[in-house]
Design a protein around this motif. Structure first.
Motif, PDB file in Angstrom:
ATOM      1  N   ARG A  38       7.161  49.848  50.480  1.00  0.00           N
ATOM      2  CA  ARG A  38       7.774  50.659  49.430  1.00  0.00           C
ATOM      3  C   ARG A  38       7.922  52.117  49.860  1.00  0.00           C
ATOM      4  O   ARG A  38       8.845  52.802  49.409  1.00  0.00           O
ATOM      5  N   HIS A  39       7.027  52.599  50.722  1.00  0.00           N
ATOM      6  CA  HIS A  39       7.142  53.973  51.183  1.00  0.00           C
ATOM      7  C   HIS A  39       8.370  54.144  52.096  1.00  0.00           C
ATOM      8  O   HIS A  39       9.075  55.151  52.013  1.00  0.00           O
ATOM      9  N   THR A  40       8.622  53.142  52.943  1.00  0.00           N
ATOM     10  CA  THR A  40       9.828  53.188  53.793  1.00  0.00           C
ATOM     11  C   THR A  40      11.088  53.143  52.939  1.00  0.00           C
ATOM     12  O   THR A  40      12.052  53.879  53.186  1.00  0.00           O
ATOM     13  N   VAL A  41      11.066  52.298  51.925  1.00  0.00           N
ATOM     14  CA  VAL A  41      12.219  52.200  51.022  1.00  0.00           C
ATOM     15  C   VAL A  41      12.406  53.493  50.243  1.00  0.00           C
ATOM     16  O   VAL A  41      13.540  53.955  50.036  1.00  0.00           O
ATOM     17  N   ALA A  42      11.319  54.099  49.822  1.00  0.00           N
ATOM     18  CA  ALA A  42      11.419  55.361  49.082  1.00  0.00           C
ATOM     19  C   ALA A  42      12.005  56.459  49.960  1.00  0.00           C
ATOM     20  O   ALA A  42      12.820  57.273  49.506  1.00  0.00           O
ATOM     21  N   THR A  43      11.619  56.484  51.240  1.00  0.00           N
ATOM     22  CA  THR A  43      12.177  57.486  52.155  1.00  0.00           C
ATOM     23  C   THR A  43      13.638  57.222  52.443  1.00  0.00           C
ATOM     24  O   THR A  43      14.462  58.148  52.521  1.00  0.00           O
ATOM     25  N   TYR A  44      14.006  55.961  52.584  1.00  0.00           N
ATOM     26  CA  TYR A  44      15.397  55.608  52.897  1.00  0.00           C
ATOM     27  C   TYR A  44      16.323  55.899  51.722  1.00  0.00           C
ATOM     28  O   TYR A  44      17.439  56.398  51.901  1.00  0.00           O
ATOM     29  N   THR A  45      15.875  55.581  50.510  1.00  0.00           N
ATOM     30  CA  THR A  45      16.722  55.767  49.324  1.00  0.00           C
ATOM     31  C   THR A  45      16.551  57.117  48.656  1.00  0.00           C
ATOM     32  O   THR A  45      17.237  57.386  47.662  1.00  0.00           O
ATOM     33  N   GLN A  46      15.612  57.948  49.162  1.00  0.00           N
ATOM     34  CA  GLN A  46      15.347  59.261  48.576  1.00  0.00           C
ATOM     35  C   GLN A  46      14.986  59.140  47.101  1.00  0.00           C
ATOM     36  O   GLN A  46      15.506  59.848  46.237  1.00  0.00           O
ATOM     37  N   THR A  47      14.088  58.197  46.806  1.00  0.00           N
ATOM     38  CA  THR A  47      13.661  57.936  45.432  1.00  0.00           C
ATOM     39  C   THR A  47      12.144  57.994  45.368  1.00  0.00           C
ATOM     40  O   THR A  47      11.458  57.514  46.269  1.00  0.00           O
ATOM     41  N   GLU A  48      11.630  58.557  44.306  1.00  0.00           N
ATOM     42  CA  GLU A  48      10.190  58.627  44.102  1.00  0.00           C
ATOM     43  C   GLU A  48       9.735  57.382  43.344  1.00  0.00           C
ATOM     44  O   GLU A  48      10.079  57.192  42.182  1.00  0.00           O
ATOM     45  N   LEU A  49       9.003  56.532  44.026  1.00  0.00           N
ATOM     46  CA  LEU A  49       8.479  55.308  43.418  1.00  0.00           C
ATOM     47  C   LEU A  49       7.103  55.604  42.835  1.00  0.00           C
ATOM     48  O   LEU A  49       6.066  55.260  43.407  1.00  0.00           O
ATOM     49  N   GLN A  50       7.120  56.253  41.677  1.00  0.00           N
ATOM     50  CA  GLN A  50       5.880  56.688  41.044  1.00  0.00           C
ATOM     51  C   GLN A  50       5.730  55.987  39.693  1.00  0.00           C
ATOM     52  O   GLN A  50       6.216  54.866  39.516  1.00  0.00           O
ATOM     53  N   SER A  51       5.102  56.673  38.767  1.00  0.00           N
ATOM     54  CA  SER A  51       4.759  56.059  37.478  1.00  0.00           C
ATOM     55  C   SER A  51       5.993  55.656  36.681  1.00  0.00           C
ATOM     56  O   SER A  51       6.014  54.590  36.049  1.00  0.00           O
ATOM     57  N   SER A  52       7.024  56.482  36.684  1.00  0.00           N
ATOM     58  CA  SER A  52       8.235  56.148  35.923  1.00  0.00           C
ATOM     59  C   SER A  52       8.879  54.873  36.458  1.00  0.00           C
ATOM     60  O   SER A  52       9.332  54.011  35.688  1.00  0.00           O
ATOM     61  N   PHE A  53       8.907  54.728  37.786  1.00  0.00           N
ATOM     62  CA  PHE A  53       9.462  53.510  38.374  1.00  0.00           C
ATOM     63  C   PHE A  53       8.614  52.302  38.014  1.00  0.00           C
ATOM     64  O   PHE A  53       9.134  51.218  37.725  1.00  0.00           O
ATOM     65  N   ALA A  54       7.277  52.468  38.014  1.00  0.00           N
ATOM     66  CA  ALA A  54       6.390  51.359  37.650  1.00  0.00           C
ATOM     67  C   ALA A  54       6.585  50.953  36.193  1.00  0.00           C
ATOM     68  O   ALA A  54       6.551  49.760  35.860  1.00  0.00           O
TER      69      ALA A  54
END
Length: 885
Positions: A13-29
């Motif tokens: 998920r960290h690689t995907v977050a860097t590639y898509t420039q998206t913060e996979l944090q609480s709001s995404f969860a």
């Protein structure tokens, strides 16, 4: 913890977050958690947890320490410490309520905005906690509505499956509507019915319906996909088209070599035995599979003979083979999936009918008990016996439902995966199912004849007792879940080829699919209304059972029913008489005002069972309101056909409005230019705004028909055109490759011809007088030459060749190419290189001269050609061979 639990299921998920420039944090969860049908369960658990927490806060805020023995503050001895007031007029004696259940109940009725008024906050901190509970309830209801709206939306696979089912349904109904249309037209034609406005309208409706069904039956797969799938497939089509274009470019430019296909090896085929050459190839039947079948294996290709041998034994085997065609097979219907499905639906309907009867009988028993009839009376025992018979019949039908389900799964595995079909020994598989036993135990609970009991418990500070007939009546009403099977079958019964579409799309067409189809239709409002009415009636009867204490009846055996806690109930320090005069209409009214979150407060629950039923009614009311909102939002979405019709209507209206707006603009401009008075209706008109409005209207009026479709329709057209373009590029690639293969084959044949001519000995006739010089024969001098003078002067007609040969010394005639479809090859004179005269129109032109002049032989424009100098004989004499394309 919840965030990490939701996100840990996704790797990298960290690689995907860097590639898509998206913060996979609480709001995404949170978005992931509330996506799908499980969002309702998450909301329920979150609501329950928050109610317990807020209830504990509320209890802590409403308890005063002045009633504790350890209180030493001087103000606790004053009157205001024990006599409280909310408005300054009405005083009440304050008591500490230590029950957490009362506090949680107060927060629940606050969060659901019911507000009976039986419990209300009296302190500032308690009111603050109640306000937080109300806000939490609003947020959770909004989350529930959004989650249900998202859950009721069809997934792309379900949308494709539903579209395919609707198309198959339209194809089946097309013949029926065609017959209706023809019959009505024939009646009008033969004047069997009078031509009136009503008959004309009916004819128009039949014709319109027939056209609609015909178009629905002719839809292709491209129009069934959702927009996201269309975009993805369109991108894939463009990528494949680009790759094909690059391959064609590589073939034309020579970057990609074209190789001739290898010639078949005939000797290898001849080396095979004759039996293997003549053996037919059957798809899917290999030698290993046949061997496995012969040795027992999985029995996939086991013949019927082996089945009959196992069934009837060796003694009856021969006789069974002789009369096998005439003998009736009782298990024949078990081999048809449609017949098994029809039988299962019949069993489901019968089980539902028996379940409803089994619910009515306990209700009659309970009402007799409430009318103070002795539980051992004959009429009560009669209804108990009838209920026992209904329960036994119901258990039989439930067993048959699971039996048909096992047979249906067997036939499905046989048709889908090729597994052997076994119509025997299915009972052993049915008995092993855990769902069968759980359902039979649940539906088998009832009160047999001559058996009765009492059950009492302390609830808060009150003693409540229930009769066994009331408890079993409460449990038997849960048999209504059997209606779910009937409703699911009724919703999916009109869809043909359900199992084929399910196998093709991989979508499970069951309860969830039927529920989505129901709540996405225009009749969703009626379904919700009937669902709400039925649940309110059932919950009202449950509420009546929960609030009814058997201690007020004449026939009780529990000695605690004579105590004060059983006769006079207390609630928050106030004494309430345990009155059982709760009519069914009052109970239903209470559940209605609770489900609609009104809560007048005239009737409110006291017992734990009553509060649980009221909480269920409130929660169900919120769910039904959310379903109503979600279904209305989905129903108000226009279909692609409606969107296209609306755009066309807007375009037609724009064509009319553009003239009016143009006239108004010209009128305003002319009056301003001439300095005349502008009419009052145009005085407040902004000229620049009117010009922009005119431009937009003109663009809308001049729009094309293709742009009138919505985004989905335009994507469908683009996807279809992309497929056609890819087919065209594939065809162009194949033709280019075929042309290059033809050229390579021609060059190969030219090389083979050159090699053959180099190894060919010189013919005797070519010895003297050839144009361009003399030749030296490569044959031995002792070889006798045949005398061809007689044949040249004239001989036997049978021996004369049909085609006249050219004489020695004359210019040879043009010959056609050895290969019929290959480019024509022109053979030049066989004179030695450099002896050909330059002052004549020669067919052989040097490559340098042709390139310099830019023209071919005879002054004609040069065509693409390839010139090669080959040596036909071994004495140094050469000739140029030119190939024109």
């Amino acid at each position: 913890v919840i965030k990490h639990r939701m996100l840990d299921a996704y790797p990298k998920r960290h690689t995907v977050a860097t590639y898509t420039q998206t913060e996979l944090q609480s709001s995404f969860a949170v978005k992931v958690m509330f996506d799908g049908w499980f969002a309702a369960f998450y909301v329920a658990h979150l609501w329950l947890f928050l109610m317990v927490v807020l209830g504990y806060w509320y209890r802590s805020a409403e308890i005063t320490a002045c009633f504790f023995e350890s209180a030493t503050h001087s103000t606790c001895d004053e009157t205001e410490a024990t006599q409280w007031t909310s408005d300054g007029v009405n005083f009440f004696e304050k008591t500490n309520d230590f029950y957490i259940s009362n506090a949680a109940w107060a927060m629940f009725v606050t969060a659901t905005s019911v507000g009976y008024g039986d419990i209300f906050p009296t302190t500032h901190l308690g009111r603050l906690v109640a306000s937080i509970s109300a806000l939490v309830g609003i947020v959770l209801v909004a989350l529930l509505t959004a989650a249900l709206a998202h859950g009721l939306t069809f997934t792309p696979e379900q949308h494709i499956a539903l579209s395919l089912l609707e198309r198959e349904k339209a194809r089946l109904n097309l013949v029926e509507h065609a017959v209706k249309l023809i019959v009505h037209w024939w009646k009008l034609r033969t004047e069997k019915i009078t031509r009136t406005t009503k008959t004309a309208q009916k004819m128009y409706r039949l014709r319109t319906e027939f056209r609609r069904i015909k178009l629905a039956g002719q839809e292709d797969m491209d129009s069934f996909m959702v927009d996201t799938v269309k975009v993805n497939q369109l991108s894939a089509l463009m990528l494949r088209t680009r790759e094909k274009f690059e391959e064609v470019e590589d073939l034309i430019s020579g970057k990609k070599a074209v190789e001739l296909p290898p010639s078949p090896d005939l000797h290898a085929q001849d080396a095979l035995p004759l039996q293997e050459q003549q053996q037919p190839q059957v798809r899917g039947h290999t030698a290993s599979m046949k061997g496995r079948t012969a040795s027992g294996g999985n029995g996939l290709y086991r013949s019927d003979t082996e089945h009959r041998r196992r069934r009837f034994g060796p003694g009856k085997f021969a006789r069974q083979d002789r009369i096998g065609k005439r003998r009736f097979d009782p298990n024949k219907w078990k081999r048809s999936r449609e017949k098994v499905e029809v039988e299962r639906r019949k069993m489901s309907k019968r089980a539902a009918i028996v379940a409803v009867v089994g619910i009515i009988l306990p209700i009659i028993q309970n009402e007799l008990i409430y009318q103070k009839v002795n539980p051992t009376a004959p009429e009560v025992e009669l209804f108990k016996a009838l209920n026992t018979i209904c329960t036994a019949v119901l258990l039989f039908f439930i067993f048959k439902i699971h039996h048909m389900t096992v047979l249906f799964n067997r036939v499905g595995r046989h048709l889908d995966y090729g597994q052997p079909l076994e119509t025997e020994r299915e009972l052993s598989e049915v008995v092993k199912q855990k769902k069968l036993w759980a359902e039979m135990i649940f539906c088998g609970l009832h009160l047999p004849p001559f058996i009765t009991f009492e059950f009492g418990s302390m609830q808060l500070d009150n003693y409540v007792m229930y009769r066994g007939e009331s408890i079993m009546c409460f449990i038997n009403t849960l048999r209504l879940y059997l209606l779910c099977r009937v409703l699911r079958d009724a919703e999916l019964q009109d869809l043909p080829r359900v199992h084929t579409v399910q196998r093709f799309t991989g979508v499970e067409i069951g309860y969830v699919f039927a529920l989505k189809r129901v709540f996405n239709s225009l009749l969703a409002v009626w379904y919700i209304a009937w669902l709400w009415a039925g649940t309110i009636f059932v919950l009202g009867y449950w509420f009546r059972i929960g609030e009814f204490s058997a201690c007020r009846l004449d026939h009780f055996k529990d000695p605690k029913c004579s105590t004060k806690e059983a006769l006079e109930w207390t609630l928050f320090g106030s004494e309430i008489e345990a009155n059982n005069m709760l009519y069914i209409q009052n109970a239903i009214w209470t559940m209605w005002v609770t489900g609609t979150t009104v809560g007048y407060g005239d009737i409110f629950p006291i017992t734990h069972v009553g509060r649980i039923v009221a909480a269920a009614s409130s929660g169900l009311g919120l769910i039904i309101a959310a379903l109503f909102t979600a279904s209305l939002s989905n129903s108000l979405v226009r279909s692609p056909q409606e969107e296209a019709a609306l755009n066309l209507l807007r375009r037609n209206k724009a064509k009319q409005d553009v003239l009016v707006k143009a006239v108004n603009l010209v009128q305003i401009w002319w009056r301003k230019y001439k300095g005349k008075r502008i009419p009052w209706r145009h005085r407040r008109t902004n000229p620049y705004k009117a010009m922009h409005e005119f431009s937009r209207t003109k663009i809308m009026a001049n729009a094309e028909l293709n742009s009138m479709k919505n985004i989905s329709g335009q994507l469908t057209d683009l996807h279809r055109e992309g497929k056609y373009l890819l087919q065209y590029v594939d065809e162009m690639h194949d033709r280019t490759e075929q042309a290059l293969l033809t050229i390579v084959r021609a060059a190969k044949e030219a090389q083979d011809t050159q090699h053959f001519l180099q190894n060919l000995p010189e013919h005797p006739l070519s010895r003297g007088g050839s144009r361009g010089g003399s030749r030296t024969s490569s044959l031995p001098r002792e070889t006798a030459l045949p005398d061809l003078s007689e044949q040249a002067e004239g001989g036997d007609a049978d021996t004369q060749p049909r085609r006249r040969k050219s004489l020695v010394g004359e210019e040879p005639r043009r010959r056609k190419s050895l290969v019929g479809n290959e480019p024509r090859t022109r053979r030049k004179s066989l004179a030695p290189a450099g002896d050909e005269p330059r002052n004549r129109r020669s067919l052989s032109m040097d490559a340098d001269d042709a390139q310099a002049s830019g023209h071919g032989p005879g002054g004609r424009p040069a065509r693409p050609r390839r010139t090669s100098v080959v040596e036909f004989f071994g004495d140094g004499r050469t000739a140029s061979v030119t190939t024109f394309y």
